[in-house]
Design an enzyme around this catalytic site. Structure first.
Site, short mmCIF file in Angstrom:
data_model
loop_
_atom_site.label_atom_id
_atom_site.label_comp_id
_atom_site.label_asym_id
_atom_site.label_seq_id
_atom_site.Cartn_x
_atom_site.Cartn_y
_atom_site.Cartn_z
N ARG A 1 40.49 36.05 23.97
CA ARG A 1 39.80 35.51 24.99
C ARG A 1 40.23 33.89 25.29
O ARG A 1 40.58 33.06 24.65
CB ARG A 1 38.37 35.38 25.16
CG ARG A 1 37.83 36.94 25.16
CD ARG A 1 36.24 36.71 25.28
NE ARG A 1 35.36 38.05 25.30
CZ ARG A 1 35.02 38.42 24.01
NH1 ARG A 1 35.18 37.82 22.96
NH2 ARG A 1 34.54 39.47 24.15
N LYS B 1 31.68 35.83 22.53
CA LYS B 1 30.50 35.77 23.15
C LYS B 1 29.21 36.16 22.16
O LYS B 1 29.49 36.76 21.08
CB LYS B 1 30.84 36.88 24.12
CG LYS B 1 31.65 36.63 25.32
CD LYS B 1 31.63 37.60 26.41
CE LYS B 1 32.46 37.25 27.39
NZ LYS B 1 32.52 38.45 28.52
N HIS C 1 44.21 36.22 30.27
CA HIS C 1 43.63 37.50 30.03
C HIS C 1 44.28 38.65 30.18
O HIS C 1 44.07 39.76 29.66
CB HIS C 1 42.26 37.60 31.08
CG HIS C 1 40.93 38.10 30.35
ND1 HIS C 1 40.57 37.47 29.45
CD2 HIS C 1 40.45 39.29 30.58
CE1 HIS C 1 39.30 38.15 28.74
NE2 HIS C 1 39.36 39.44 29.41
N ARG D 1 45.49 39.63 26.81
CA ARG D 1 44.53 40.08 26.13
C ARG D 1 44.49 41.62 26.32
O ARG D 1 44.28 42.59 25.66
CB ARG D 1 43.09 39.47 26.36
CG ARG D 1 41.98 40.19 25.62
CD ARG D 1 40.82 39.36 25.93
NE ARG D 1 39.35 40.10 25.78
CZ ARG D 1 38.86 40.06 24.53
NH1 ARG D 1 39.23 39.71 23.52
NH2 ARG D 1 37.65 40.60 24.74
N HIS E 1 33.92 43.51 21.53
CA HIS E 1 33.22 44.24 22.72
C HIS E 1 31.98 44.49 22.01
O HIS E 1 32.02 45.50 21.09
CB HIS E 1 33.80 45.32 23.43
CG HIS E 1 34.93 44.97 24.49
ND1 HIS E 1 35.90 45.91 24.74
CD2 HIS E 1 35.18 43.73 24.99
CE1 HIS E 1 36.61 45.11 25.73
NE2 HIS E 1 36.27 44.01 25.79
N TYR F 1 40.38 50.98 28.92
CA TYR F 1 41.54 50.94 28.29
C TYR F 1 42.15 52.48 28.12
O TYR F 1 43.27 52.66 27.99
CB TYR F 1 41.98 50.22 27.01
CG TYR F 1 41.53 48.74 27.44
CD1 TYR F 1 42.38 47.93 28.29
CD2 TYR F 1 40.54 48.00 26.78
CE1 TYR F 1 42.22 46.62 28.48
CE2 TYR F 1 40.32 46.72 26.94
CZ TYR F 1 41.43 46.20 27.76
OH TYR F 1 40.77 44.79 28.04
#
Length: 284
Positions: free
Chosen positions: A149, A173, A242, A245, A268, A277
């Site tokens: 990220r 995150k 991004h 990514r 994630h 994806y």
């Protein structure tokens, strides 16, 4: 009531920062969403948040929808509401969570933008050896090689890259740390940049990616440099970090078919986030 409500919002935000260790940016989003809900409660003459019920939450979601908010934005606001009331339940300030089982209207799913392998090769074909070009190539290679990220990239410090083991340690995150493999070309680009980086360092700066002044490079600066290189290399569209990514994830899924591995590499929390994806893979 406003003072009491604000008191508990402040305590909730403190809980997010200290106990859940969420980033300042994530806490800011929580605060903004709760402020929006607070404003609506005042408009709807709901003076006491402790009386808020599921019917009123549905009215709030419907109002957001009428104002043109996407399903994703409404879902984020409902998620903030549920998290806040879960905290109030824990603190024995309410007896129920009025946001449970309330879902935002579905919005059209947009597939993330990606570059094909040829465009990636063209973007990374940087022949210049000046200091900024070496730094930018290292950033571009690392974004694509490891699927970082933007915030993870700019937060990298000395010691986060293990050149012998060829891995990078990033904090994503929720302050979750993960180790990611780094490809040979990215390792070479990073080593070339690190050799010249010390020339412009100031004081005790530990950031891997620094600007002309020797201080940590900002996210906005990285965005601008990626756009500049896309234009120079003839890549169409408005390239964002991004996108690299997304391209990493899409190309990895195409070659491996291992959705769970892609989820872990991207960091994630929920595999449903990674499943977007699979749609790109199907198109491919």
């Amino acid at each position: 009531m406003a003072h009491t409500t604000q008191h508990w919002i402040d305590r909730f935000l403190h809980h997010l920062r200290t106990e859940r260790r969420l980033s300042a940016n994530t806490c800011k989003h929580y605060q903004r969403d709760l402020d929006e809900l607070h404003d609506w409660c005042k408009t709807a003459c709901i003076s006491d948040w402790r009386t808020l019920d599921s019917h009123q939450v549905r009215q709030y979601a419907a109002r957001c929808h009428r104002r043109g908010l996407s399903g994703r934005s409404i879902q984020r606001r409902l998620s903030a509401l549920r998290s806040f009331y879960n905290y109030l339940l824990r603190e024995q300030q309410v007896t129920l969570n009025p946001g449970l089982d309330i879902r935002a209207p579905r919005s059209e799913q947009h597939l993330p933008d990606t570059l094909n392998v040829d465009d990636i090769a063209r973007l990374l074909n940087v022949s210049s050896k000046d200091t900024l070009a070496l730094r930018d190539l290292a950033m571009l290679e690392l974004l694509y090689s490891s699927g970082l990220r933007l915030a993870e990239l700019v937060a990298l410090n000395e010691g986060d890259v293990d050149f012998r083991e060829r891995v990078v340690r990033v904090t994503g995150k929720g302050a979750k740390t993960r180790l990611l493999p780094v490809g040979d070309k990215a390792i070479a680009a990073l080593q070339a940049w690190m050799r010249v980086r010390t020339r412009q360092l100031q004081g005790t700066e530990t950031a891997i990616f620094t600007g002309r002044g020797g201080k940590r490079l900002s996210a906005r600066s990285v965005q601008q440099r990626v756009k500049d290189w896309a234009r120079r290399q003839g890549i169409p569209g408005d390239l964002h970090p991004h996108t690299l990514r997304h391209s990493f994830a899409s190309h990895l899924l195409e070659s491996s078919g291992d959705l769970r591995a892609v989820q872990e590499l991207l960091g994630h929390a929920d595999i449903s986030t990674t499943q977007i994806y699979t749609h790109l893979d199907f198109q491919h």
